[in-house]
Design an enzyme around this catalytic site. Structure first.
Site, PDB file in Angstrom:
ATOM      1  N   TYR A 186      33.994  53.021  27.864  1.00 58.25           N
ATOM      2  CA  TYR A 186      33.542  52.737  29.222  1.00 58.25           C
ATOM      3  C   TYR A 186      33.302  54.056  29.968  1.00 58.25           C
ATOM      4  O   TYR A 186      34.213  54.877  30.108  1.00 58.25           O
ATOM      5  CB  TYR A 186      34.557  51.892  29.981  1.00 58.25           C
ATOM      6  CG  TYR A 186      34.816  50.514  29.401  1.00 58.25           C
ATOM      7  CD1 TYR A 186      33.974  49.952  28.432  1.00 58.25           C
ATOM      8  CD2 TYR A 186      35.903  49.757  29.819  1.00 58.25           C
ATOM      9  CE1 TYR A 186      34.226  48.696  27.907  1.00 58.25           C
ATOM     10  CE2 TYR A 186      36.154  48.494  29.302  1.00 58.25           C
ATOM     11  CZ  TYR A 186      35.315  47.971  28.343  1.00 58.25           C
ATOM     12  OH  TYR A 186      35.571  46.719  27.819  1.00 58.25           O
ATOM     13  N   ARG A 244      24.549  42.832  40.636  1.00 60.31           N
ATOM     14  CA  ARG A 244      24.356  43.354  39.290  1.00 60.31           C
ATOM     15  C   ARG A 244      22.930  43.151  38.819  1.00 60.31           C
ATOM     16  O   ARG A 244      22.372  43.971  38.098  1.00 60.31           O
ATOM     17  CB  ARG A 244      25.337  42.686  38.321  1.00 60.31           C
ATOM     18  CG  ARG A 244      25.260  43.230  36.901  1.00 60.31           C
ATOM     19  CD  ARG A 244      26.439  42.798  36.064  1.00 60.31           C
ATOM     20  NE  ARG A 244      27.667  43.380  36.569  1.00 60.31           N
ATOM     21  CZ  ARG A 244      28.890  43.087  36.100  1.00 60.31           C
ATOM     22  NH1 ARG A 244      29.012  42.220  35.133  1.00 60.31           N
ATOM     23  NH2 ARG A 244      29.961  43.651  36.618  1.00 60.31           N
ATOM     24  N   SER A 246      33.977  38.436  31.021  1.00 63.66           N
ATOM     25  CA  SER A 246      32.801  37.796  31.642  1.00 63.66           C
ATOM     26  C   SER A 246      32.999  36.301  31.882  1.00 63.66           C
ATOM     27  O   SER A 246      32.118  35.494  31.571  1.00 63.66           O
ATOM     28  CB  SER A 246      31.548  38.031  30.789  1.00 63.66           C
ATOM     29  OG  SER A 246      31.222  39.395  30.745  1.00 63.66           O
TER      30      SER A 246
END
Length: 328
Positions: A54, A228, A206
């Protein structure tokens, strides 16, 4: 906050986990990231999920700084290895022994801790013998640097093979981290039954389908600014859902959420937690208010009639083919 046992183990984790994929060191400035972590702690979240990949390792560093000063025994730190990190050398990726051991040590430094509660294989590596991979993880467990091991987006057959090796090596393989939501149910037919048999729980990511299940994206309408869907990388990730049939069906969930006294996001998170094989749902946040809203899904029980209505509303737009795991 409520807590669940992770797999067939003695480890308790919070029903809602805080994850920093796509946020820390990328979409969110560090002071805002710290505010979100504080909101998570204040809400009773004890489980924090990250990965070395990440923001190319920076997200782990941000999380380590955000949790600095927090009593280590009061939280569970989860991270992963597999994807490329660093300058991209020949051993900077995969599940070979060298990369696993070096990645673990680097994650420990970035997270400012002596041990990881759960260390996960971020994907399956077809180029390395599974025996080598599992032995490397088991050595980290025996050294006290890792307490438990898990995997992410493995198929049912891969999980079963890994579980068999874990038994032979006598190390606790207790979790699988897949994508899972009302819209994306590919784990239900094969992965979940295999994990139930092997004593492995799901920690799902998610659960709101990258924001689609909040209902903020309307069929035929402009994408909301700041969402997003308006971000270049984020828009690619949610492209699969940005169809009028999906967005129209999702709008049909509004009255069901209202009936349950929940927001759309809370309904989505609560829905994944109805699966008894799910130990925790990972939420991300760019603002503390998002954490405060989504944690209200903890402990919510949805009755069978409401679950049936959700299936009816989403009929035709649910993806459940087990061949569509990220690994597959």
């Amino acid at each position: 906050m409520e807590f669940r046992r992770l797999g067939r183990s003695g480890l308790n984790i919070s029903e809602i986990s805080y994850g920093n994929w796509l946020t820390h060191a990328s979409q969110v400035e560090e002071d805002q990231a710290h505010a979100c972590v504080k909101a998570a702690l204040d809400a009773g979240i004890t489980t924090f999920d990250t990965a070395d990949v990440y923001a190319n390792t920076a997200a782990e560093s941000v999380l380590g700084r955000a949790l600095s000063g927090v009593r280590r025994e009061s939280i569970e730190l989860l991270t992963k290895s597999y994807w490329p990190t660093g300058p991209g050398g020949p051993n900077d990726r995969g599940l070979g022994r060298k990369h696993i051991i070096e990645s673990a040590h680097a994650s420990l430094r970035r997270l400012q801790t002596d041990y990881l509660d759960l260390y996960q294989a971020h994907r399956f590596d077809h180029t390395v013998p599974l025996e080598e991979t599992m032995l490397a993880y088991s050595d980290l467990v025996r050294q006290g640097k890792v307490l438990y091991i898990g995997v992410s987006e493995w198929t049912a057959e891969q999980i079963a093979r890994g579980a068999q090796l874990a038994r032979e090596l006598k190390v606790p393989f207790i979790s699988h981290q897949p994508q899972y939501s009302m819209l994306w149910r590919v784990i239900e037919s094969q992965v979940v039954p295999t994990c139930e048999r092997e004593g492995i729980s799901q920690i799902v990511f998610s659960p709101i389908a990258q924001g689609i299940l909040t209902g903020k994206y309307l069929p035929g309408a402009e994408v909301p600014s700041g969402s997003r869907g308006a971000d270049e990388r984020g828009s690619r990730m949610i492209a699969r859902w940005m169809r009028d049939d999906v967005l129209t069906a999702v709008q049909g969930l509004q009255p069901l959420a209202a009936e349950a006294g929940l927001t759309m996001a809370q309904l989505a998170v609560a829905w994944v937690l109805q699966n008894p094989n799910v130990a925790s749902a990972i939420i991300g946040a760019s603002r503390p208010e998002q954490v405060q809203e989504n944690v209200k899904a903890a402990g919510v029980k949805l009755d069978a009639d409401l679950l049936k209505k959700i299936d009816e509303v989403l009929e035709g737009v649910i993806t459940d083919d087990p061949r569509l795991t990220a690994e597959g």
